[in-house]
Design an enzyme around this catalytic site. Structure first.
Site, PDB file in Angstrom:
ATOM      1  N   TYR A 153       0.846  -1.196   0.000  1.00 46.04           N
ATOM      2  CA  TYR A 153       0.000   0.000   0.000  1.00 46.04           C
ATOM      3  C   TYR A 153       0.881   1.246   0.000  1.00 46.04           C
ATOM      4  O   TYR A 153       0.655   2.187  -0.773  1.00 46.04           O
ATOM      5  CB  TYR A 153      -0.925  -0.012   1.218  1.00 46.04           C
ATOM      6  CG  TYR A 153      -1.840   1.182   1.315  1.00 46.04           C
ATOM      7  CD1 TYR A 153      -2.969   1.289   0.497  1.00 46.04           C
ATOM      8  CD2 TYR A 153      -1.596   2.201   2.232  1.00 46.04           C
ATOM      9  CE1 TYR A 153      -3.815   2.379   0.589  1.00 46.04           C
ATOM     10  CE2 TYR A 153      -2.436   3.297   2.334  1.00 46.04           C
ATOM     11  CZ  TYR A 153      -3.543   3.381   1.514  1.00 46.04           C
ATOM     12  OH  TYR A 153      -4.382   4.469   1.608  1.00 46.04           O
TER      13      TYR A 153
ATOM     14  N   LYS B  11       1.316   4.311  -2.847  1.00 45.13           N
ATOM     15  CA  LYS B  11       1.158   5.732  -2.524  1.00 45.13           C
ATOM     16  C   LYS B  11       2.432   6.519  -2.827  1.00 45.13           C
ATOM     17  O   LYS B  11       2.370   7.716  -3.128  1.00 45.13           O
ATOM     18  CB  LYS B  11       0.740   5.894  -1.067  1.00 45.13           C
ATOM     19  CG  LYS B  11      -0.662   5.348  -0.767  1.00 45.13           C
ATOM     20  CD  LYS B  11      -1.727   6.023  -1.632  1.00 45.13           C
ATOM     21  CE  LYS B  11      -3.130   5.553  -1.286  1.00 45.13           C
ATOM     22  NZ  LYS B  11      -4.165   6.229  -2.101  1.00 45.13           N
TER      23      LYS B  11
END
Length: 329
Positions: free
Chosen positions: A203, A207
């Site tokens: 994740y 990002k």
């Protein structure tokens, strides 16, 4: 180091009236996307496009919002339009962009909220890692498809169009710090390899790509036409932790009960970036409501090299899918 307790966040300033404006919210059928739509309506916005993967669920959300007594009383004539957008599929992104351009004359705010955080390596129809596809590639394509249209909107209104992208300070946990690229290795190919998949860092990896692309793109865009920024709302009490194993979910739920912000407060932070933050936020990353200083990794030689590669490789990827505007080329 992230402090355990998060600072208190104040509501948006009084006097914001969005009458006559149109916003697009991706991932609008649940969590912060749903609350974003609700709060935009409470701010008297005239039109919200709910960009959702499941149209039936989106239509149910519209009924729910129409039934809200405050919205019904004070903004009952607002237009709520559901459009299909599956961020897992490039062709869905392109259909959505065409649909939007064909049907909606002007968009004032594009809020990129949709995202996932998977703990297993899975592939999208494109062949890319699914978390990267949903969080990064499809957003990059959506921006490329819509940028000329958003600039035209700004020219018609004489006010900069806003692109606000929901990011995360989890980018600082990127796996690239522990597993650096080899000298001639491509970033996106590295990320797609199963052997480099780090479940609890993927994740953050996604990002990081979003942030580096946004920073590079902002240098190419006139902020008098389009202001693009990114923000981290901190830990918010949403259902994203539902993908965790049961034993981890129990721990995270305890932490969330103590530390997480209500969804309403998380949305204040998103709307601050979209509505309140000034031109100085163009190309910047906001933590809570403040422009963050550049991270050590991003400003390092390794981080700068990754940023350069991500831009070049993403342009190469997107150019196979669409005709790119001058800013994304």
């Amino acid at each position: 180091m992230v402090k355990f307790f998060q600072p208190k966040i104040s509501p948006l300033p009084d006097g914001i009236d969005l009458k006559g404006s149109t916003a697009v919210v991706t991932g609008a059928s649940a969590g912060m996307g749903l609350e974003l739509t609700r709060q935009l309506l409470q701010l008297n916005i005239s039109t919200v496009i709910l960009a959702v993967r499941n149209v039936a669920k989106g239509e149910n959300v519209v009924k729910q919002l129409r039934g809200d007594p405050h919205i019904r009383t004070y903004n009952g004539n607002a237009t709520l339009k559901v459009m299909e957008l599956d961020m897992d599929k490039y062709d869905s992104v392109q259909r959505f962009a065409k649909h939007l351009r064909d049907e909606i004359p002007i968009v004032n705010f594009l809020i990129l909220n949709a995202g996932i955080g998977l703990l297993k390596h899975d592939r999208s129809p494109s062949g890319h890692d699914r978390t990267l596809q949903v969080n990064y590639y499809s957003n990059a394509l959506l921006i490329a498809e819509l940028l000329p249209y958003l600039k035209a909107s700004a020219e018609r209104t004489t006010i900069p169009t806003r692109i606000t992208w929901v990011g995360s300070r989890a980018f600082e946990t990127t796996s690239l710090q522990k597993t650096p690229l080899q000298p001639n290795e491509r970033v996106l190919e590295h990320m797609d390899k199963k052997e480099f998949f780090a479940p609890f860092q993927r994740y953050g990896d996604s990002k990081l790509l979003c942030l580096l692309f946004m920073c590079s793109l902002a240098r190419q865009i006139d902020p008098k036409k389009v202001i693009i920024n990114m923000l981290c709302p901190g830990m918010v009490n949403t259902n994203m932790s539902d993908v965790l194993p049961v034993y981890l979910r129990a721990v995270i739920n305890v932490v969330k009960a103590i530390r997480a912000r209500p969804v309403e407060v998380g949305v204040w932070i998103i709307l601050n970036a979209a509505l309140v933050a000034g031109p100085d936020s163009h190309g910047k990353f906001l933590i809570d409501k403040d422009i963050a200083s550049e991270s050590q990794y991003i400003s390092s030689p390794a981080g700068q090299e990754v940023q350069k590669k991500i831009w070049e490789e993403t342009i190469e990827e997107l150019s196979r899918l669409t005709t790119l505007p001058p800013e994304v080329n």
